[in-house]
Design a protein around this motif. Structure first.
Motif, PDB file in Angstrom:
ATOM      1  N   PHE A 213       0.834  -1.205   0.000  1.00 52.03           N
ATOM      2  CA  PHE A 213       0.000   0.000   0.000  1.00 52.03           C
ATOM      3  C   PHE A 213       0.870   1.256   0.000  1.00 52.03           C
ATOM      4  N   SER A 214       1.930   1.237   0.820  1.00 44.66           N
ATOM      5  CA  SER A 214       2.813   2.402   0.892  1.00 44.66           C
ATOM      6  C   SER A 214       3.478   2.664  -0.447  1.00 44.66           C
ATOM      7  N   PHE A 215       3.903   1.598  -1.118  1.00 43.56           N
ATOM      8  CA  PHE A 215       4.550   1.754  -2.423  1.00 43.56           C
ATOM      9  C   PHE A 215       3.583   2.342  -3.443  1.00 43.56           C
ATOM     10  N   ILE A 216       2.361   1.768  -3.503  1.00 42.05           N
ATOM     11  CA  ILE A 216       1.368   2.254  -4.463  1.00 42.05           C
ATOM     12  C   ILE A 216       1.020   3.709  -4.174  1.00 42.05           C
ATOM     13  N   TRP A 217       0.832   4.041  -2.907  1.00 41.79           N
ATOM     14  CA  TRP A 217       0.437   5.408  -2.544  1.00 41.79           C
ATOM     15  C   TRP A 217       1.541   6.413  -2.892  1.00 41.79           C
ATOM     16  N   ASN A 218       2.792   6.077  -2.524  1.00 40.52           N
ATOM     17  CA  ASN A 218       3.890   7.018  -2.722  1.00 40.52           C
ATOM     18  C   ASN A 218       4.343   7.103  -4.176  1.00 40.52           C
ATOM     19  N   GLU A 219       4.409   5.942  -4.840  1.00 41.13           N
ATOM     20  CA  GLU A 219       4.994   5.917  -6.173  1.00 41.13           C
ATOM     21  C   GLU A 219       3.983   6.131  -7.288  1.00 41.13           C
ATOM     22  N   PHE A 220       2.692   5.949  -7.023  1.00 43.47           N
ATOM     23  CA  PHE A 220       1.718   6.092  -8.104  1.00 43.47           C
ATOM     24  C   PHE A 220       0.654   7.127  -7.785  1.00 43.47           C
ATOM     25  N   VAL A 221      -0.045   6.960  -6.657  1.00 46.79           N
ATOM     26  CA  VAL A 221      -1.174   7.844  -6.350  1.00 46.79           C
ATOM     27  C   VAL A 221      -0.718   9.289  -6.212  1.00 46.79           C
ATOM     28  N   LEU A 222       0.320   9.514  -5.404  1.00 47.26           N
ATOM     29  CA  LEU A 222       0.794  10.882  -5.192  1.00 47.26           C
ATOM     30  C   LEU A 222       1.442  11.462  -6.442  1.00 47.26           C
ATOM     31  N   GLU A 223       2.093  10.599  -7.228  1.00 46.70           N
ATOM     32  CA  GLU A 223       2.761  11.080  -8.435  1.00 46.70           C
ATOM     33  C   GLU A 223       1.780  11.312  -9.578  1.00 46.70           C
ATOM     34  N   HIS A 224       0.708  10.507  -9.635  1.00 43.02           N
ATOM     35  CA  HIS A 224      -0.235  10.585 -10.756  1.00 43.02           C
ATOM     36  C   HIS A 224      -1.675  10.586 -10.230  1.00 43.02           C
ATOM     37  N   PRO A 225      -2.106  11.669  -9.598  1.00 43.49           N
ATOM     38  CA  PRO A 225      -3.435  11.674  -8.962  1.00 43.49           C
ATOM     39  C   PRO A 225      -4.577  11.499  -9.954  1.00 43.49           C
ATOM     40  N   PHE A 226      -4.499  12.145 -11.113  1.00 45.39           N
ATOM     41  CA  PHE A 226      -5.601  12.051 -12.073  1.00 45.39           C
ATOM     42  C   PHE A 226      -5.684  10.657 -12.683  1.00 45.39           C
ATOM     43  N   ALA A 227      -4.532  10.082 -13.002  1.00 39.18           N
ATOM     44  CA  ALA A 227      -4.529   8.710 -13.519  1.00 39.18           C
ATOM     45  C   ALA A 227      -5.048   7.741 -12.465  1.00 39.18           C
ATOM     46  N   SER A 228      -4.686   7.980 -11.205  1.00 41.05           N
ATOM     47  CA  SER A 228      -5.172   7.119 -10.121  1.00 41.05           C
ATOM     48  C   SER A 228      -6.684   7.193 -10.005  1.00 41.05           C
ATOM     49  N   LEU A 229      -7.231   8.418 -10.109  1.00 41.28           N
ATOM     50  CA  LEU A 229      -8.684   8.578 -10.047  1.00 41.28           C
ATOM     51  C   LEU A 229      -9.357   7.854 -11.198  1.00 41.28           C
ATOM     52  N   PHE A 230      -8.760   7.955 -12.378  1.00 46.33           N
ATOM     53  CA  PHE A 230      -9.326   7.283 -13.555  1.00 46.33           C
ATOM     54  C   PHE A 230      -9.371   5.772 -13.341  1.00 46.33           C
ATOM     55  N   PHE A 231      -8.245   5.184 -12.899  1.00 48.95           N
ATOM     56  CA  PHE A 231      -8.207   3.732 -12.703  1.00 48.95           C
ATOM     57  C   PHE A 231      -9.129   3.300 -11.573  1.00 48.95           C
ATOM     58  N   ALA A 232      -9.282   4.157 -10.555  1.00 47.71           N
ATOM     59  CA  ALA A 232     -10.213   3.833  -9.467  1.00 47.71           C
ATOM     60  C   ALA A 232     -11.642   3.774  -9.988  1.00 47.71           C
ATOM     61  N   LEU A 233     -12.013   4.742 -10.833  1.00 47.64           N
ATOM     62  CA  LEU A 233     -13.367   4.750 -11.404  1.00 47.64           C
ATOM     63  C   LEU A 233     -13.584   3.547 -12.309  1.00 47.64           C
ATOM     64  N   VAL A 234     -12.557   3.231 -13.128  1.00 45.20           N
ATOM     65  CA  VAL A 234     -12.683   2.068 -14.012  1.00 45.20           C
ATOM     66  C   VAL A 234     -12.814   0.790 -13.197  1.00 45.20           C
ATOM     67  N   GLY A 235     -11.991   0.676 -12.151  1.00 43.74           N
ATOM     68  CA  GLY A 235     -12.068  -0.514 -11.302  1.00 43.74           C
ATOM     69  C   GLY A 235     -13.410  -0.650 -10.613  1.00 43.74           C
ATOM     70  N   THR A 236     -13.949   0.478 -10.131  1.00 43.09           N
ATOM     71  CA  THR A 236     -15.274   0.453  -9.492  1.00 43.09           C
ATOM     72  C   THR A 236     -16.339   0.043 -10.492  1.00 43.09           C
ATOM     73  N   SER A 237     -16.237   0.588 -11.711  1.00 43.97           N
ATOM     74  CA  SER A 237     -17.211   0.245 -12.742  1.00 43.97           C
ATOM     75  C   SER A 237     -17.176  -1.240 -13.083  1.00 43.97           C
ATOM     76  N   LEU A 238     -15.960  -1.789 -13.204  1.00 45.74           N
ATOM     77  CA  LEU A 238     -15.831  -3.217 -13.513  1.00 45.74           C
ATOM     78  C   LEU A 238     -16.364  -4.074 -12.370  1.00 45.74           C
ATOM     79  N   PHE A 239     -16.106  -3.644 -11.139  1.00 42.15           N
ATOM     80  CA  PHE A 239     -16.603  -4.390  -9.985  1.00 42.15           C
ATOM     81  C   PHE A 239     -18.131  -4.401  -9.965  1.00 42.15           C
ATOM     82  N   LEU A 240     -18.746  -3.225 -10.188  1.00 43.93           N
ATOM     83  CA  LEU A 240     -20.207  -3.147 -10.203  1.00 43.93           C
ATOM     84  C   LEU A 240     -20.787  -3.951 -11.358  1.00 43.93           C
ATOM     85  N   GLU A 241     -20.063  -3.936 -12.483  1.00 41.05           N
ATOM     86  CA  GLU A 241     -20.533  -4.715 -13.635  1.00 41.05           C
ATOM     87  C   GLU A 241     -20.497  -6.202 -13.330  1.00 41.05           C
ATOM     88  N   PHE A 242     -19.489  -6.620 -12.551  1.00 39.93           N
ATOM     89  CA  PHE A 242     -19.380  -8.027 -12.177  1.00 39.93           C
ATOM     90  C   PHE A 242     -20.479  -8.414 -11.193  1.00 39.93           C
TER      91      PHE A 242
END
Length: 357
Positions: A213-242
């Protein structure tokens, strides 16, 4: 996105950034013949716009030739952006000054390291530094290895308070640089003696999850907030679709009533012989699915002949046309701020003059 619409627009943007175009070897509105230059001009004979590069050997590579002035201007603006980025990457520090990492020296004392400078949290060690060491010094470690070098009291001196630093080498801790992006480095230490790891299998599992979690948060989320939001929305959509799968487009039969599902909307064939908008709540739509193609056995008129379906096809064509227009858009990946640069230091020889563009 940074975009230009004409040659005059291109000239204006270059002027706003105080670009020394001749020094940079970019010639707008000129058909230059000498080697090592980029340019765009309008051919008086054909009326076409020509975007070119004269290579080191004097040969010319034509990037674009055609009637589209906006595209010609954009090609040069994009290339200027590429050259600026190339020079920024060439002169970038190997360490990202905005990244803060914690490492520990051999005594377990925590050091906060920013870029190439480190300071002890308690003020006891003030001259620590981060330096690149060679294979010989570390006995086979790679050139990208780093070590923390705390200072110590010089030999033969006295009278200094404990912990006072002289800047001399006392001990070192090898640390590896993990490069996740050009020009950026994160530090991971080989020893952390001041913290005790949780014991047992549960502690190991918690440690793995915590580190991940620390690696993902520091190396991806903080560095790429908009991309992280996009992937979070896509992941939520796929989960709801499932969990709550959407019905397929096509015909359904619930008891004696035939329905058609199309793009989030239900339609029902009523007793009067017409299709009308409707709604049906099905726990498992697949149990009622007849198929995507019409059959006379359904006892209805074909939904594909309705105004609803015709309107759907029209909207679909409009979306495809807009997508095609976007594909033909010659915008680039740079914002205006990406063109900020100390152009006084521009060296035209940093450009690769042997390639076609």
């Amino acid at each position: 996105m940074s975009k230009v619409q004409s040659i005059e627009d291109l000239k204006q943007k270059c002027a706003e950034k105080n670009m020394p175009l001749e020094k940079m070897r970019f010639f707008i509105g000129e058909d230059r013949k000498e080697p090592k230059c980029f340019g765009v001009y309008q051919d008086e004979r054909t009326g076409n716009w020509v975007v070119y590069k004269n290579k080191a050997d004097g040969t010319r590579a034509v990037r674009y030739e055609g009637p589209d002035e906006a595209r010609a201007a954009q090609e040069i603006w994009n290339k200027i952006g590429d050259e600026v980025k190339h020079r920024k990457d060439m002169h970038a520090s190997p360490y990202d000054e905005s990244v803060l990492r914690e490492i520990y020296d051999q005594s377990g004392q925590m050091l906060s390291v920013r870029g190439g400078v480190s300071k002890a949290d308690d003020g006891g060690v003030s001259d620590n530094k981060l330096e690149v060491v060679s294979d010989e010094e570390l006995g086979g470690m790679s050139d990208n290895e780093l070590r923390v070098v705390p200072g110590r009291e010089p030999e033969g001196t006295s009278g200094k308070e404990p912990g006072e630093s002289s800047g001399r080498v006392q001990r070192s801790v090898p640390s590896k640089v993990s490069r996740s992006a050009p020009g950026k480095a994160s530090v991971s230490t080989s020893r952390r003696t001041s913290k005790k790891a949780p014991e047992g299998i549960l502690g190991g599992i918690l440690g793995i999850f915590g580190n991940t979690f620390s690696f993902i948060w520091n190396e991806f989320v903080l560095e790429h907030p908009f991309a992280s939001l996009f992937f979070a929305l896509v992941g939520t959509s796929l989960f709801l679709e499932f969990v709550f799968p959407s019905p397929q487009n096509g015909y359904y039969k619930v008891e004696d009533t035939v329905y058609y599902y199309l793009e989030d909307q239900w339609y029902m064939y009523d007793d009067s012989g017409d299709w009308m908008t409707s709604y049906v709540d099905l726990d498992d739509p697949e149990d009622y699915y007849l198929g995507d193609f019409y059959s006379e056995e359904y006892g209805t008129e074909a939904f594909e002949g309705t105004e609803y379906y015709g309107h759907y096809l029209e909207e679909k064509r409009e979306k495809e046309n807009k997508r095609d227009d976007r594909d033909d858009d010659y915008d680039n990946d740079y914002d205006d701020d990406d063109y900020d640069y100390d152009y006084d230091d521009w060296d035209a020889d940093d450009t690769d003059w042997d390639t076609d563009w």
